[in-house]
Design an enzyme around this catalytic site. Structure first.
Site, short mmCIF file in Angstrom:
data_model
loop_
_atom_site.label_atom_id
_atom_site.label_comp_id
_atom_site.label_asym_id
_atom_site.label_seq_id
_atom_site.Cartn_x
_atom_site.Cartn_y
_atom_site.Cartn_z
N GLU A 60 0.81 -1.23 0.00
CA GLU A 60 0.00 0.00 0.00
C GLU A 60 0.83 1.27 0.00
O GLU A 60 0.47 2.25 -0.64
CB GLU A 60 -0.96 0.01 1.21
CG GLU A 60 -2.22 -0.81 1.00
CD GLU A 60 -1.99 -2.31 1.13
OE1 GLU A 60 -0.92 -2.68 1.65
OE2 GLU A 60 -2.86 -3.07 0.72
N HIS A 129 -11.32 -5.12 8.15
CA HIS A 129 -12.11 -4.89 6.95
C HIS A 129 -13.31 -3.98 7.20
O HIS A 129 -14.13 -3.79 6.33
CB HIS A 129 -12.64 -6.22 6.39
CG HIS A 129 -11.56 -7.13 5.91
ND1 HIS A 129 -10.69 -7.75 6.76
CD2 HIS A 129 -11.19 -7.51 4.67
CE1 HIS A 129 -9.83 -8.48 6.07
NE2 HIS A 129 -10.12 -8.36 4.80
#
Lengths: 326, 394
Positions: A60, A129
């Protein structure tokens, strides 16, 4: 003209802008060949090729760094982080560089990128999540934070975000990704940023929300109408910069404010709205401002997830509290 | 009943996994959650538990074989017909890599840009604390004029509004001691009550009142005597004897105007407030005419139809408060007149007549004069004349 979900609307917006602006690049994990884990970027690589839709490695901070680099060279990257919870390795790039490019170069360069990520709880997912930490980015000067709550606004606001010369964190409420459909005209028309949208007019109480919680807020507003309580419902949409004027105008009318968001209560976006209204609209308030929010805990798993997210019952209770003040 | 267990997605979006090692063999009986096999994925080595209770019928691969996600892994012979719920979903594209996402076909019709708002209604500006104070003092905050620097209603504004209200309604503290349900309310003075408030304030500011009280012995009256008519007759007589009390006083010019006609204002109570219709030229009327005037005024006051003309021109006033209760009073003289007579409740009283005790009917009298215009002597003589006429049998 077609009825579509938020997923489809984002897909359409990306397709439109990529077709009309050769500088728009889409990148992220599994966005190209796989079409995205939520199918949001489905079909884009087939249409625009591998030079414009890039499958990145699982890194990321690299996704963010590459995007910032691209942005300085005149490209307009729209990078995806698979979930908001995965953005944190990129936090340094976003906060220390993306947000500062304009300031650092005294305006010679800006950073016209969009960082998209699904956010929020409600799909029974494992840890990491279900994050709703938009406050981290709203707190950072130089970043814009945009959160759509409907397919039409998802389409229009994403176009506006891509066209904006400064970095936008565009958070997509995954719980309602496919929950509703709406007619969206694929005409490339952007919606205004930095502005709230009033979804329902009322005069007894102002309900302010954004993202997935908009769904419950609208449902409650409809239910209490039958009991004679007229609620004005506002979608914040652009979390930062906040359009406090619209909210103040509404509070001036109703005198009562309830803010609803899924993110934890402490130092959440609701705190900023409440403080601003108390500062500038105290003379209109008839009752204390209420915040209906997620709890100050890690988002729980499946069994308790539904209790964590602000329920219609909790929103109703807050409305009843403020309505007691005549 | 035979059930095939298909390889689930062991990570997020993993396409396949390699068999590392089987923990079971064909023919074994397993319980739910017993480990079946360890599989290596792109991310990790994962142990796969059994979803069923049953007998292993077939293993779909050996160590080192790569099994695609969603392909058959193990076949079971299960006792019951129970099938785990996740079974068939693996084939369908759930549209999500983790968890389960709710999908509906609900179509929403709200506008993308929301709605245009009409003009904002004007709201009273006040700090929350001030609103609480207004509620506590039972004042309608919307009716108070704001004097704050930002156009807001202040604490002082609320307190002032509350004072005006409470001065004219019953004091809350006194009422609490009586266990009754009483209503606290604030009435904005209008019409007759407003006039009364203003007139009384003005009177208080200008007039110098002196009240003389006495009793008239009305034992001589025959049964059925019209009391008000007798009192009016006595008033006319007294005005004749002492005309100084049938006059108007003008403070500005320091003039006293004595009137030839006696126009008696009769105080009448109604639910709207105090009215004072005037019987003009009472000196030229007989008893019947006076009574008919009174009756007409009573009904016209009750239905608010009394002509303005009948409320003007008063030269002296009469207040018969005694019909309800009260003996003596100091009735208020409202300029420009200079005298008002108040008659109290008629009662039987023990009196001394010729050194003997007797019980007689007494009509209490209270005469207030404006001492700017009328002297004590004039007042006393007037009162004496009143008593003289009232004492007669007819």
């Amino acid at each position: 003209m077609a009825e579509m979900t938020i997923v489809d609307a984002i897909n359409q917006a990306l397709a439109y802008e990529m077709a009309h602006d050769q500088n728009v690049i889409v990148l992220g994990e599994d966005v190209g060949k796989n079409g995205g884990v939520f199918r949001v970027t489905a079909g884009l690589q087939e249409k625009f090729g591998t030079e414009r839709v890039l499958d990145t490695p699982l890194a990321e901070s690299m996704i963010a760094g590459i995007s910032i680099g691209m942005a300085t060279q005149g490209l307009k990257p729209v990078a995806e982080f698979q979930f908001m919870g995965f953005m944190y390795p990129a936090f340094d790039q976003i906060v220390n560089h993306a947000s500062r490019l304009r300031n650092r170069t005294r305006g010679r360069l800006t950073c016209p990128l969009v960082f998209r990520a699904p956010y929020g709880a409600g799909i029974h997912a494992p840890e990491h999540h279900s994050e709703s930490t938009e406050a981290y980015f709203a707190h950072t000067p130089g970043l814009r934070v945009v959160i759509p709550s409907s397919p039409a606004r998802a389409y229009g606001l994403l176009l506006a975000a891509i066209r904006n010369p400064d970095p936008v964190i565009y958070l997509e409420p995954e719980r309602i990704y496919r929950l509703v459909k709406q007619e969206v005209v694929d005409n490339g028309q952007a919606l205004p940023l930095d502005q709230c949208f009033v979804l329902k007019e009322g005069h007894d109480v102002t309900l302010v929300s954004y993202g997935a919680s908009m769904h419950e807020t609208l449902a409650v507003a409809k239910n209490i109408q039958a009991e004679g309580i007229s609620a004005e419902v506002i979608d914040v949409a652009t979390i930062k910069p906040l359009d406090i004027e619209t909210i103040l105008n509404s509070v001036e009318k109703t005198g009562r404010l309830v803010i609803i968001h899924e993110a934890p209560k402490t130092c959440g976006v609701g705190a900023e709205i409440a403080a601003s209204v108390a500062e500038k609209g105290l003379l209109f308030l008839k009752a204390p401002i209420q915040r209906v929010t997620g709890y100050d805990t890690i988002v729980p798993y499946f069994k308790l997830e539904k209790k964590y997210i602000p329920t219609e019952a909790r929103i109703l209770k807050a409305i009843q509290t403020v309505m007691e003040y005549v | 009943m035979s059930n095939i267990f298909y390889l689930p997605d062991l990570g997020e979006g993993l396409p396949d996994a390699e068999i590392c090692q089987w923990y079971v063999k064909e023919g074994d009986i397993v319980k739910t959650d017993d480990l079946l096999v360890s599989m290596e994925t792109a991310k990790a080595v994962v142990d796969v538990p059994s979803p069923y209770c049953g007998k292993i019928v077939k293993l779909y691969g050996q160590a080192s074989d790569i099994i695609k996600t969603g392909a058959p892994l193990v076949e079971f012979l299960v006792e019951s017909d129970a099938v785990t719920s996740g079974h068939s979903e693996i084939h369908k594209d759930k549209g999500t890599v983790v968890g389960s996402m709710e999908e509906t076909d609900t179509i929403i019709t709200e506008s993308a840009t929301g709605i245009e708002l009409t003009k904002v209604k004007q709201m009273v500006k006040a700090l929350p604390a001030v609103r609480v104070l207004a509620r506590h003092l039972s004042v309608d905050i919307g009716s108070i004029s704001a004097s704050g620097a930002h156009g807001e209603v202040t604490v002082e504004d609320v307190k002032q509004a509350a004072m005006i209200g409470s001065a004219l309604t019953l004091a809350k503290t006194k009422v609490n001691l009586v266990k009754q349900h009483l209503e606290t309310r604030v009435d904005q003075l209008r019409g007759v009550r407003r006039s009364m408030a203003n007139a009384m304030s003005q009177s208080h500011a200008e007039v110098v009142p002196v009240t003389l009280v006495d009793d008239a012995n009305i034992s001589a009256w025959p049964k059925g005597t019209d009391i008000t008519v007798r009192v009016i007759r006595a008033l006319v007589y007294a005005c004749h004897i002492e005309p100084a009390l049938n006059a108007h006083f003008d403070q500005a010019n320091l003039e006293i105007k004595r009137h030839s006609e006696v126009n008696i204002g009769i105080a009448m109570d109604s639910k709207d407030g105090l009215f004072v219709p005037v019987i003009k030229n009472a000196q030229s009327l007989d008893g019947k005419q006076v009574r008919s005037y009174i009756e007409r005024f009573k009904s016209q006051v009750a239905d608010r139809s009394i002509p303005q003309d009948d409320l003007k021109g008063c030269t002296i006033q009469l207040s018969n408060f005694g019909t309800f209760a009260g003996r003596y009073a100091n009735p208020i003289v409202v300029p420009p007149i200079v005298a008002i007579l108040g008659t109290g409740r008629i009662r039987d009283e023990v009196v001394a007549i010729e050194h003997k005790i007797a019980i007689h009917r007494i009509l209490p009298l209270s005469l207030t004069i404006d001492h700017r215009a009328v002297t004590g002597g004039e007042a006393a003589r007037f009162l004496a004349a009143l008593i003289e006429d009232l004492s007669k049998s007819h």
